[in-house]
Design a protein around this motif. Structure first.
Motif, short mmCIF file in Angstrom:
data_model
loop_
_atom_site.label_atom_id
_atom_site.label_comp_id
_atom_site.label_asym_id
_atom_site.label_seq_id
_atom_site.Cartn_x
_atom_site.Cartn_y
_atom_site.Cartn_z
N VAL A 1 57.36 -105.65 -143.18
CA VAL A 1 56.66 -105.34 -144.42
C VAL A 1 55.20 -105.77 -144.35
O VAL A 1 54.29 -105.09 -144.85
CB VAL A 1 57.37 -105.98 -145.63
CG1 VAL A 1 56.56 -105.81 -146.89
CG2 VAL A 1 58.77 -105.39 -145.79
N ARG A 2 54.93 -106.92 -143.77
CA ARG A 2 53.57 -107.43 -143.53
C ARG A 2 52.75 -107.52 -144.81
O ARG A 2 51.57 -107.19 -144.84
CB ARG A 2 52.86 -106.57 -142.49
CG ARG A 2 53.53 -106.62 -141.10
CD ARG A 2 52.87 -105.72 -140.11
NE ARG A 2 51.50 -106.15 -139.81
CZ ARG A 2 50.69 -105.48 -138.99
NH1 ARG A 2 51.10 -104.38 -138.39
NH2 ARG A 2 49.46 -105.94 -138.77
N GLY A 3 53.39 -107.96 -145.88
CA GLY A 3 52.67 -108.23 -147.11
C GLY A 3 52.34 -107.02 -147.95
O GLY A 3 51.68 -107.14 -148.99
N ARG A 4 52.77 -105.85 -147.55
CA ARG A 4 52.44 -104.64 -148.31
C ARG A 4 53.46 -104.38 -149.42
O ARG A 4 54.65 -104.66 -149.27
CB ARG A 4 52.36 -103.43 -147.37
CG ARG A 4 51.22 -103.56 -146.38
CD ARG A 4 50.94 -102.28 -145.63
NE ARG A 4 51.89 -102.05 -144.55
CZ ARG A 4 51.80 -101.03 -143.71
NH1 ARG A 4 50.82 -100.15 -143.82
NH2 ARG A 4 52.68 -100.89 -142.74
N THR A 5 52.99 -103.83 -150.51
CA THR A 5 53.85 -103.53 -151.66
C THR A 5 53.91 -102.03 -151.86
O THR A 5 52.87 -101.39 -152.14
CB THR A 5 53.31 -104.19 -152.95
OG1 THR A 5 53.22 -105.60 -152.74
CG2 THR A 5 54.23 -103.90 -154.13
N PRO B 1 60.47 -100.22 -144.43
CA PRO B 1 61.13 -101.47 -144.04
C PRO B 1 62.26 -101.24 -143.05
O PRO B 1 62.83 -100.15 -142.96
CB PRO B 1 61.66 -102.02 -145.37
CG PRO B 1 60.84 -101.34 -146.44
CD PRO B 1 60.55 -99.99 -145.89
N HIS B 2 62.59 -102.27 -142.32
CA HIS B 2 63.72 -102.21 -141.39
C HIS B 2 64.99 -101.84 -142.15
O HIS B 2 65.24 -102.32 -143.26
CB HIS B 2 63.91 -103.55 -140.69
CG HIS B 2 62.83 -103.87 -139.70
ND1 HIS B 2 62.69 -103.21 -138.51
CD2 HIS B 2 61.80 -104.78 -139.75
CE1 HIS B 2 61.65 -103.69 -137.85
NE2 HIS B 2 61.10 -104.64 -138.58
N GLY B 3 65.78 -100.96 -141.55
CA GLY B 3 67.03 -100.53 -142.15
C GLY B 3 66.92 -99.36 -143.11
O GLY B 3 67.93 -98.95 -143.70
N ALA B 4 65.70 -98.79 -143.27
CA ALA B 4 65.49 -97.74 -144.28
C ALA B 4 65.74 -96.33 -143.77
O ALA B 4 65.85 -95.40 -144.58
CB ALA B 4 64.06 -97.83 -144.82
N LEU B 5 65.85 -96.12 -142.46
CA LEU B 5 65.89 -94.76 -141.96
C LEU B 5 67.15 -94.01 -142.36
O LEU B 5 67.11 -92.78 -142.54
CB LEU B 5 65.73 -94.74 -140.43
CG LEU B 5 64.34 -95.12 -139.90
CD1 LEU B 5 64.26 -94.84 -138.41
CD2 LEU B 5 63.24 -94.38 -140.64
N GLY B 6 68.27 -94.70 -142.52
CA GLY B 6 69.49 -94.02 -142.97
C GLY B 6 69.30 -93.41 -144.36
O GLY B 6 69.70 -92.26 -144.61
N TYR B 7 68.69 -94.18 -145.25
CA TYR B 7 68.39 -93.66 -146.59
C TYR B 7 67.51 -92.43 -146.50
O TYR B 7 67.77 -91.41 -147.16
CB TYR B 7 67.69 -94.75 -147.41
CG TYR B 7 67.10 -94.24 -148.71
CD1 TYR B 7 67.87 -94.17 -149.86
CD2 TYR B 7 65.78 -93.79 -148.76
CE1 TYR B 7 67.33 -93.68 -151.04
CE2 TYR B 7 65.24 -93.30 -149.94
CZ TYR B 7 66.01 -93.25 -151.07
OH TYR B 7 65.49 -92.75 -152.24
N TRP B 8 66.46 -92.51 -145.67
CA TRP B 8 65.51 -91.40 -145.60
C TRP B 8 66.11 -90.17 -144.93
O TRP B 8 65.79 -89.03 -145.32
CB TRP B 8 64.25 -91.84 -144.87
CG TRP B 8 63.35 -92.62 -145.77
CD1 TRP B 8 63.13 -93.97 -145.78
CD2 TRP B 8 62.55 -92.09 -146.83
NE1 TRP B 8 62.25 -94.31 -146.77
CE2 TRP B 8 61.88 -93.18 -147.44
CE3 TRP B 8 62.34 -90.80 -147.34
CZ2 TRP B 8 61.01 -93.00 -148.51
CZ3 TRP B 8 61.47 -90.63 -148.40
CH2 TRP B 8 60.82 -91.71 -148.98
N LYS B 9 66.97 -90.36 -143.96
CA LYS B 9 67.60 -89.21 -143.33
C LYS B 9 68.42 -88.43 -144.35
O LYS B 9 68.34 -87.18 -144.42
CB LYS B 9 68.49 -89.66 -142.16
CG LYS B 9 69.08 -88.51 -141.36
CD LYS B 9 69.88 -89.03 -140.18
CE LYS B 9 70.45 -87.87 -139.38
NZ LYS B 9 71.25 -88.35 -138.21
#
Length: 310
Positions: free
Chosen positions: A134-138, A87-95
């Motif tokens: 997200v496009r409907g994905r879970t 999702p948008h905004g997630a890259l900081g968490y993943w880094k």
């Protein structure tokens, strides 16, 4: 032109140690292991499947952990980067998460207006997380990754090619549309797909050919709904001049394979019957499942395979 392909179905890589591989995808990336089986052509080797709760087509990373296999050498004629959507905004968490786990090769960039975080897999695999809708994905949230950052499935893949023209022509025949070119990258997108619908072709005319080994993508699979559709796709590929295998039963889907002009091995796989054909959803990936022809040899196969540490 083929119109029945829906995007990616799965991506399959070769790997080294089975436990390192299993831990990376489940504990670091937070994916669910949805199936433990064996390489149908080499039953002494696991075939592990990782994805979302049910192993949705377009969300499944699979691996052949061969143990002491030498690492592959990056080059042209291969899938250079497998891309996961977040999702948008997630890259900081993943880094932060990937750095804390000791993952190497962390590199932020942007392509076609999308923010990306590249990183290495345990065998030097090329991966990236791409911020998308997200496009409907879970996502699978059985691990400790929050839903706001969890992997949604594939975004797509980036091929490394000496000459991208012939592969681009093939993708257009398969229903992809050329979207844009930025520098040495050309993007193709399939309309009305399953959200794992993006292929980028990166051209490197002077690069050496890739040498496959641990960390190399063995093949990339595209999704079709059912066997009847697959047979129609196969006929059109054969009529166009591609050397396509007969249909092969992979227990959880049916497959055909052919080599592309750029050297990448393509598979077209059916969405049917799915990973719940021999395990209920709650217990996916919990026990070794063997194709019928190997069941009489289960004891010997189990004795040879390394035990997976949970």
């Amino acid at each position: 032109m083929i119109t029945e392909i829906k995007g990616l179905h799965h991506v399959t890589s070769m790997a080294g140690d089975a436990n390192d591989n299993n831990a990376f995808f489940t504990k670091v990336l937070g994916l669910r292991r949805v199936k433990i089986t064996v390489n149908f052509d080499a039953p002494e080797v696991y075939h592990l499947y990782f994805g979302d709760e049910v192993g949705t087509p377009g969300a499944v990373m699979t691996t052949f952990p061969f143990g002491q296999m030498p690492r592959g050498t990056r080059g042209v004629g291969e899938v250079g980067v497998t891309e996961f959507a977040v999702p948008h905004g997630a890259l900081g968490y993943w880094k932060d998460r990937l750095a804390a786990a000791g993952v190497t090769g962390l590199a932020e960039d942007e392509a076609f207006g999308e923010k990306r975080l590249g990183f290495d897999g345990p065998d030097g695999d090329g991966f990236a997380l791409v911020e998308t809708d997200v496009r409907g994905r879970t996502p699978w949230t059985g691990a400790d990754v929050p839903e706001s950052a969890a992997i949604l499935g594939f975004h797509g893949a980036r091929f490394a090619l000496r000459d991208a023209d012939a592969t681009g022509e093939l993708l257009r025949f398969m229903g992809y549309q050329k979207m844009d070119t930025q520098g040495d990258l050309t993007r193709y997108v399939i309309e009305g797909g399953n959200a794992a619908d993006t292929i980028d072709l990166q051209e490197a005319p002077s690069a050496k050919p890739a040498q496959q080994g641990a960390g190399s993508v063995h093949h990339i699979a595209f999704s079709v709904e059912d066997r009847a559709t697959q047979l129609d796709v196969r006929k059109r590929l054969v009529d166009t001049g591609y050397d396509v295998t007969p249909v092969i039963d992979r227990d959880y889907f049916w497959s055909i394979y052919f080599r592309t002009p750029g050297g990448v091995l393509f598979e077209v796989a059916t969405n049917e019957p799915g990973f719940d054909r021999d395990e209920d959803t709650a217990n996916l990936g919990s026990a070794l499942k063997l194709p019928d022809r190997y069941e009489p040899h289960r004891a010997k196969i189990e004795a040879h395979l390394p035990q997976l540490v949970e």
